[in-house]
Design a protein around this motif. Structure first.
Motif, mmCIF file in Angstrom:
data_model
loop_
_atom_site.group_PDB
_atom_site.id
_atom_site.type_symbol
_atom_site.label_atom_id
_atom_site.label_comp_id
_atom_site.label_asym_id
_atom_site.label_seq_id
_atom_site.Cartn_x
_atom_site.Cartn_y
_atom_site.Cartn_z
ATOM 1 N N PHE A 4 0.836 -1.200 0.000
ATOM 2 C CA PHE A 4 0.000 0.000 0.000
ATOM 3 C C PHE A 4 0.872 1.251 0.000
ATOM 4 O O PHE A 4 0.610 2.201 0.740
ATOM 5 N N ASP A 5 1.887 1.268 -0.850
ATOM 6 C CA ASP A 5 2.813 2.406 -0.897
ATOM 7 C C ASP A 5 3.020 2.885 -2.333
ATOM 8 O O ASP A 5 4.132 3.201 -2.748
ATOM 9 N N CYS A 7 2.245 5.624 -3.759
ATOM 10 C CA CYS A 7 2.700 7.005 -3.927
ATOM 11 C C CYS A 7 4.223 7.083 -3.933
ATOM 12 O O CYS A 7 4.803 7.986 -4.537
ATOM 13 N N ALA A 8 4.865 6.151 -3.248
ATOM 14 C CA ALA A 8 6.327 6.146 -3.200
ATOM 15 C C ALA A 8 6.904 5.543 -4.471
ATOM 16 O O ALA A 8 7.842 6.084 -5.070
ATOM 17 N N SER A 9 6.352 4.419 -4.893
ATOM 18 C CA SER A 9 6.784 3.774 -6.133
ATOM 19 C C SER A 9 5.785 2.675 -6.470
ATOM 20 O O SER A 9 5.128 2.135 -5.573
ATOM 21 N N THR A 10 5.678 2.358 -7.752
ATOM 22 C CA THR A 10 4.689 1.380 -8.194
ATOM 23 C C THR A 10 5.370 0.186 -8.854
ATOM 24 O O THR A 10 6.449 0.319 -9.439
ATOM 25 N N PRO A 11 4.756 -0.985 -8.784
ATOM 26 C CA PRO A 11 5.323 -2.146 -9.478
ATOM 27 C C PRO A 11 5.215 -1.952 -10.989
ATOM 28 O O PRO A 11 4.133 -1.616 -11.488
ATOM 29 N N PRO A 12 6.286 -2.130 -11.738
ATOM 30 C CA PRO A 12 6.225 -1.884 -13.185
ATOM 31 C C PRO A 12 5.379 -2.927 -13.903
ATOM 32 O O PRO A 12 5.302 -4.083 -13.480
ATOM 33 N N TYR A 13 4.749 -2.484 -14.972
ATOM 34 C CA TYR A 13 4.040 -3.437 -15.833
ATOM 35 C C TYR A 13 5.041 -4.455 -16.377
ATOM 36 O O TYR A 13 6.175 -4.103 -16.732
ATOM 37 N N GLU A 14 4.632 -5.694 -16.464
ATOM 38 C CA GLU A 14 5.490 -6.728 -17.035
ATOM 39 C C GLU A 14 5.845 -6.382 -18.482
ATOM 40 O O GLU A 14 6.974 -6.614 -18.929
ATOM 41 N N GLU A 15 4.892 -5.819 -19.223
ATOM 42 C CA GLU A 15 5.149 -5.436 -20.607
ATOM 43 C C GLU A 15 6.231 -4.362 -20.702
ATOM 44 O O GLU A 15 7.029 -4.345 -21.646
ATOM 45 N N VAL A 16 6.273 -3.473 -19.721
ATOM 46 C CA VAL A 16 7.301 -2.423 -19.691
ATOM 47 C C VAL A 16 8.674 -3.039 -19.432
ATOM 48 O O VAL A 16 9.667 -2.687 -20.075
ATOM 49 N N VAL A 17 8.730 -3.970 -18.497
ATOM 50 C CA VAL A 17 9.992 -4.647 -18.192
ATOM 51 C C VAL A 17 10.525 -5.354 -19.432
ATOM 52 O O VAL A 17 11.721 -5.262 -19.767
ATOM 53 N N GLN A 18 9.655 -6.050 -20.136
ATOM 54 C CA GLN A 18 10.079 -6.791 -21.329
ATOM 55 C C GLN A 18 10.533 -5.844 -22.440
ATOM 56 O O GLN A 18 11.518 -6.113 -23.132
ATOM 57 N N ILE A 349 -1.662 5.644 3.279
ATOM 58 C CA ILE A 349 -2.023 4.433 2.540
ATOM 59 C C ILE A 349 -2.255 4.854 1.092
ATOM 60 O O ILE A 349 -3.072 5.743 0.824
ATOM 61 N N SER A 350 -1.532 4.254 0.159
ATOM 62 C CA SER A 350 -1.743 4.606 -1.247
ATOM 63 C C SER A 350 -2.043 3.346 -2.049
ATOM 64 O O SER A 350 -1.305 2.364 -2.015
ATOM 65 N N LEU A 351 -3.151 3.410 -2.774
ATOM 66 C CA LEU A 351 -3.724 2.253 -3.447
ATOM 67 C C LEU A 351 -3.201 2.094 -4.873
ATOM 68 O O LEU A 351 -2.730 3.062 -5.476
ATOM 69 N N GLY A 352 -3.336 0.872 -5.389
ATOM 70 C CA GLY A 352 -2.869 0.593 -6.741
ATOM 71 C C GLY A 352 -3.759 -0.385 -7.471
ATOM 72 O O GLY A 352 -4.780 -0.857 -6.950
ATOM 73 N N ASP A 353 -3.346 -0.709 -8.681
ATOM 74 C CA ASP A 353 -4.154 -1.538 -9.575
ATOM 75 C C ASP A 353 -4.478 -2.915 -9.006
ATOM 76 O O ASP A 353 -5.517 -3.491 -9.329
ATOM 77 N N LEU A 363 -6.387 -4.930 5.554
ATOM 78 C CA LEU A 363 -5.720 -3.746 6.099
ATOM 79 C C LEU A 363 -6.493 -3.205 7.292
ATOM 80 O O LEU A 363 -5.901 -2.885 8.339
ATOM 81 N N ALA A 364 -7.807 -3.108 7.164
ATOM 82 C CA ALA A 364 -8.625 -2.579 8.255
ATOM 83 C C ALA A 364 -8.532 -3.464 9.495
ATOM 84 O O ALA A 364 -8.414 -2.970 10.627
ATOM 85 N N ALA A 365 -8.554 -4.776 9.294
ATOM 86 C CA ALA A 365 -8.444 -5.697 10.427
ATOM 87 C C ALA A 365 -7.098 -5.542 11.123
ATOM 88 O O ALA A 365 -7.011 -5.587 12.360
#
Length: 382
Positions: A4-5, A7-18, A349-353, A363-365
């Motif tokens: 849940f982070d 805003c700090a950095s996001t996991p790259p798309y697999e297509e971008v990595v390739q 808390i920053s949300l993603g795809d 997370l709430a629990a």
């Protein structure tokens, strides 16, 4: 693990990595070289610029590739201020900007510029009328972020741009690092002269940013030593990262509307959970980005909460990643008139795809369990 982070950095798309891997293997020549291989590399960079213009509908103007949002912000602010200093030496920004903006203005003050730091209301929003009153005949640059990187508030960029169109001698810079592909941006229509973005905030590679420079605007370069990037940034370009950033932008823009709807639902779900925990206090208010939820736990150090979340397999953060390791009160929360106790206990808390309703419930629990454990220790751990 639940991450849940975003805003700090996001996991790259697999297509971008390739794509980046393919470019690294096959297009390794220097794009400034005159031979065929160098020309091929240069064409990839120019195609990436075109893609940015198409996706963000900027029309004419330059896109400058940099090392990230921090460099882009510094290039825009210092470059514009130094280039147009003969017009005047008054600059305007806000009290809640990212450190790369806020500290760039502080450095310009040391060079003799006068800076007005606009306040925000208790919800974290700038008042356009206050901005208008701050304008002087000496004002040459206004810089206001679109989405705050800490609490997610959306600033009235369209209204500010409409105001500044009446003052053509004033440059308008927008830090859009947290809003590109998450919020609609109409660069030309809103009168934006300079716009900052960063690839790793939208599932692209780290180490590459981009800066839009409106046609007719000139910047004083930060780096010298070569003619790369239209003379604005000397140094050999990182072709694989540039290509990857353009692809990530295209993919993220294609998903923007669907992402906004889905994350808005998840955010509402999370907010309802947090409202049910009396020890936690939400920060910021609408209009606010759908991917950011920020709360404080007054009386508790935020790093304690972060580490306990990690024990539950959940990754979150305190302030922006650039400032998360210092223990000073949040400058953003203080600007909202928060108490020092409140301002030193923020969690973002920053949300993603990848997130689902099940993830939000988990997370709430975890938060309920953490507060239950920490309740007897409140203020003893501050």
């Amino acid at each position: 693990m639940l991450y849940f982070d975003h805003c700090a950095s996001t996991p790259p798309y697999e297509e971008v990595v390739q794509t980046m891997l393919e470019v690294m293997k096959s297009v390794y020549a220097n794009p400034s070289s005159l031979h065929r291989e160098g020309t091929q590399a240069d064409k990839l960079i120019e195609r990436s610029r075109t893609l940015l213009s198409e996706q963000l509908q900027t029309g004419s103007g330059n896109w400058i590739f940099t090392s990230g949002g921090t460099e882009s912000n510094n290039m825009a602010i210092k470059g514009a201020a130094r280039q147009y200093a003969a017009r005047g030496k008054h600059l305007i920004t806000t009290q809640i900007e990212h450190a790369s903006v806020y500290e760039a203005f502080a450095q310009l003050e040391e060079e003799g510029f006068r800076v007005t730091y606009l306040p925000v209301d208790h919800t974290g929003h700038v008042n356009v009328e206050q901005l208008e009153k701050a304008l002087t005949d000496e004002t040459i640059l206004v810089s206001v972020m679109h989405v705050n990187n800490e609490i997610g508030t959306i600033q009235p960029i369209e209204q500010i741009g409409r105001l500044l169109k009446r003052f053509p001698r004033i440059m308008f810079h927008v830090d859009a690092v947290q809003s590109i592909s998450k919020q609609p941006i109409k660069v030309s229509e809103w009168g934006i002269d300079l716009l900052t973005g960063s690839a790793h905030k939208l599932r692209g590679p780290r180490g590459v940013g981009f800066l839009y420079v409106r046609e007719g605007v000139v910047l004083h370069p930060l780096l010298s030593g070569g003619s790369q990037e239209n003379g604005y940034r000397a140094g050999t370009q990182n072709v694989p990262a540039i290509v990857g950033s353009a692809k990530a932008l295209r993919m993220s823009m294609e998903r923007m509307e669907e992402r906004e709807r889905r994350l808005s639902d998840l955010k509402r779900q999370l907010i309802q959970h947090i409202k049910g925990i009396s020890e936690l206090a939400l920060n910021g208010a609408e209009p606010c980005a759908s991917h950011i939820v920020h709360f404080s736990y007054p009386g508790m150090k935020p790093e304690v909460v972060i580490h306990m979340l990690e024990q539950h397999g959940i990754m979150a953060s305190t302030k922006s990643a650039c400032s998360s390791k210092d223990d000073k009160p949040s400058r953003v929360l203080l600007a909202l008139s928060a108490s020092r106790e409140h301002a030193t206990s923020g969690v973002r808390i920053s949300l993603g795809d990848e997130h689902t309703e099940k993830d939000i419930d988990a997370l709430a629990a975890a938060l309920v369990d953490i507060v239950k454990q920490l309740k007897p220790l409140e203020r003893r751990l501050t």
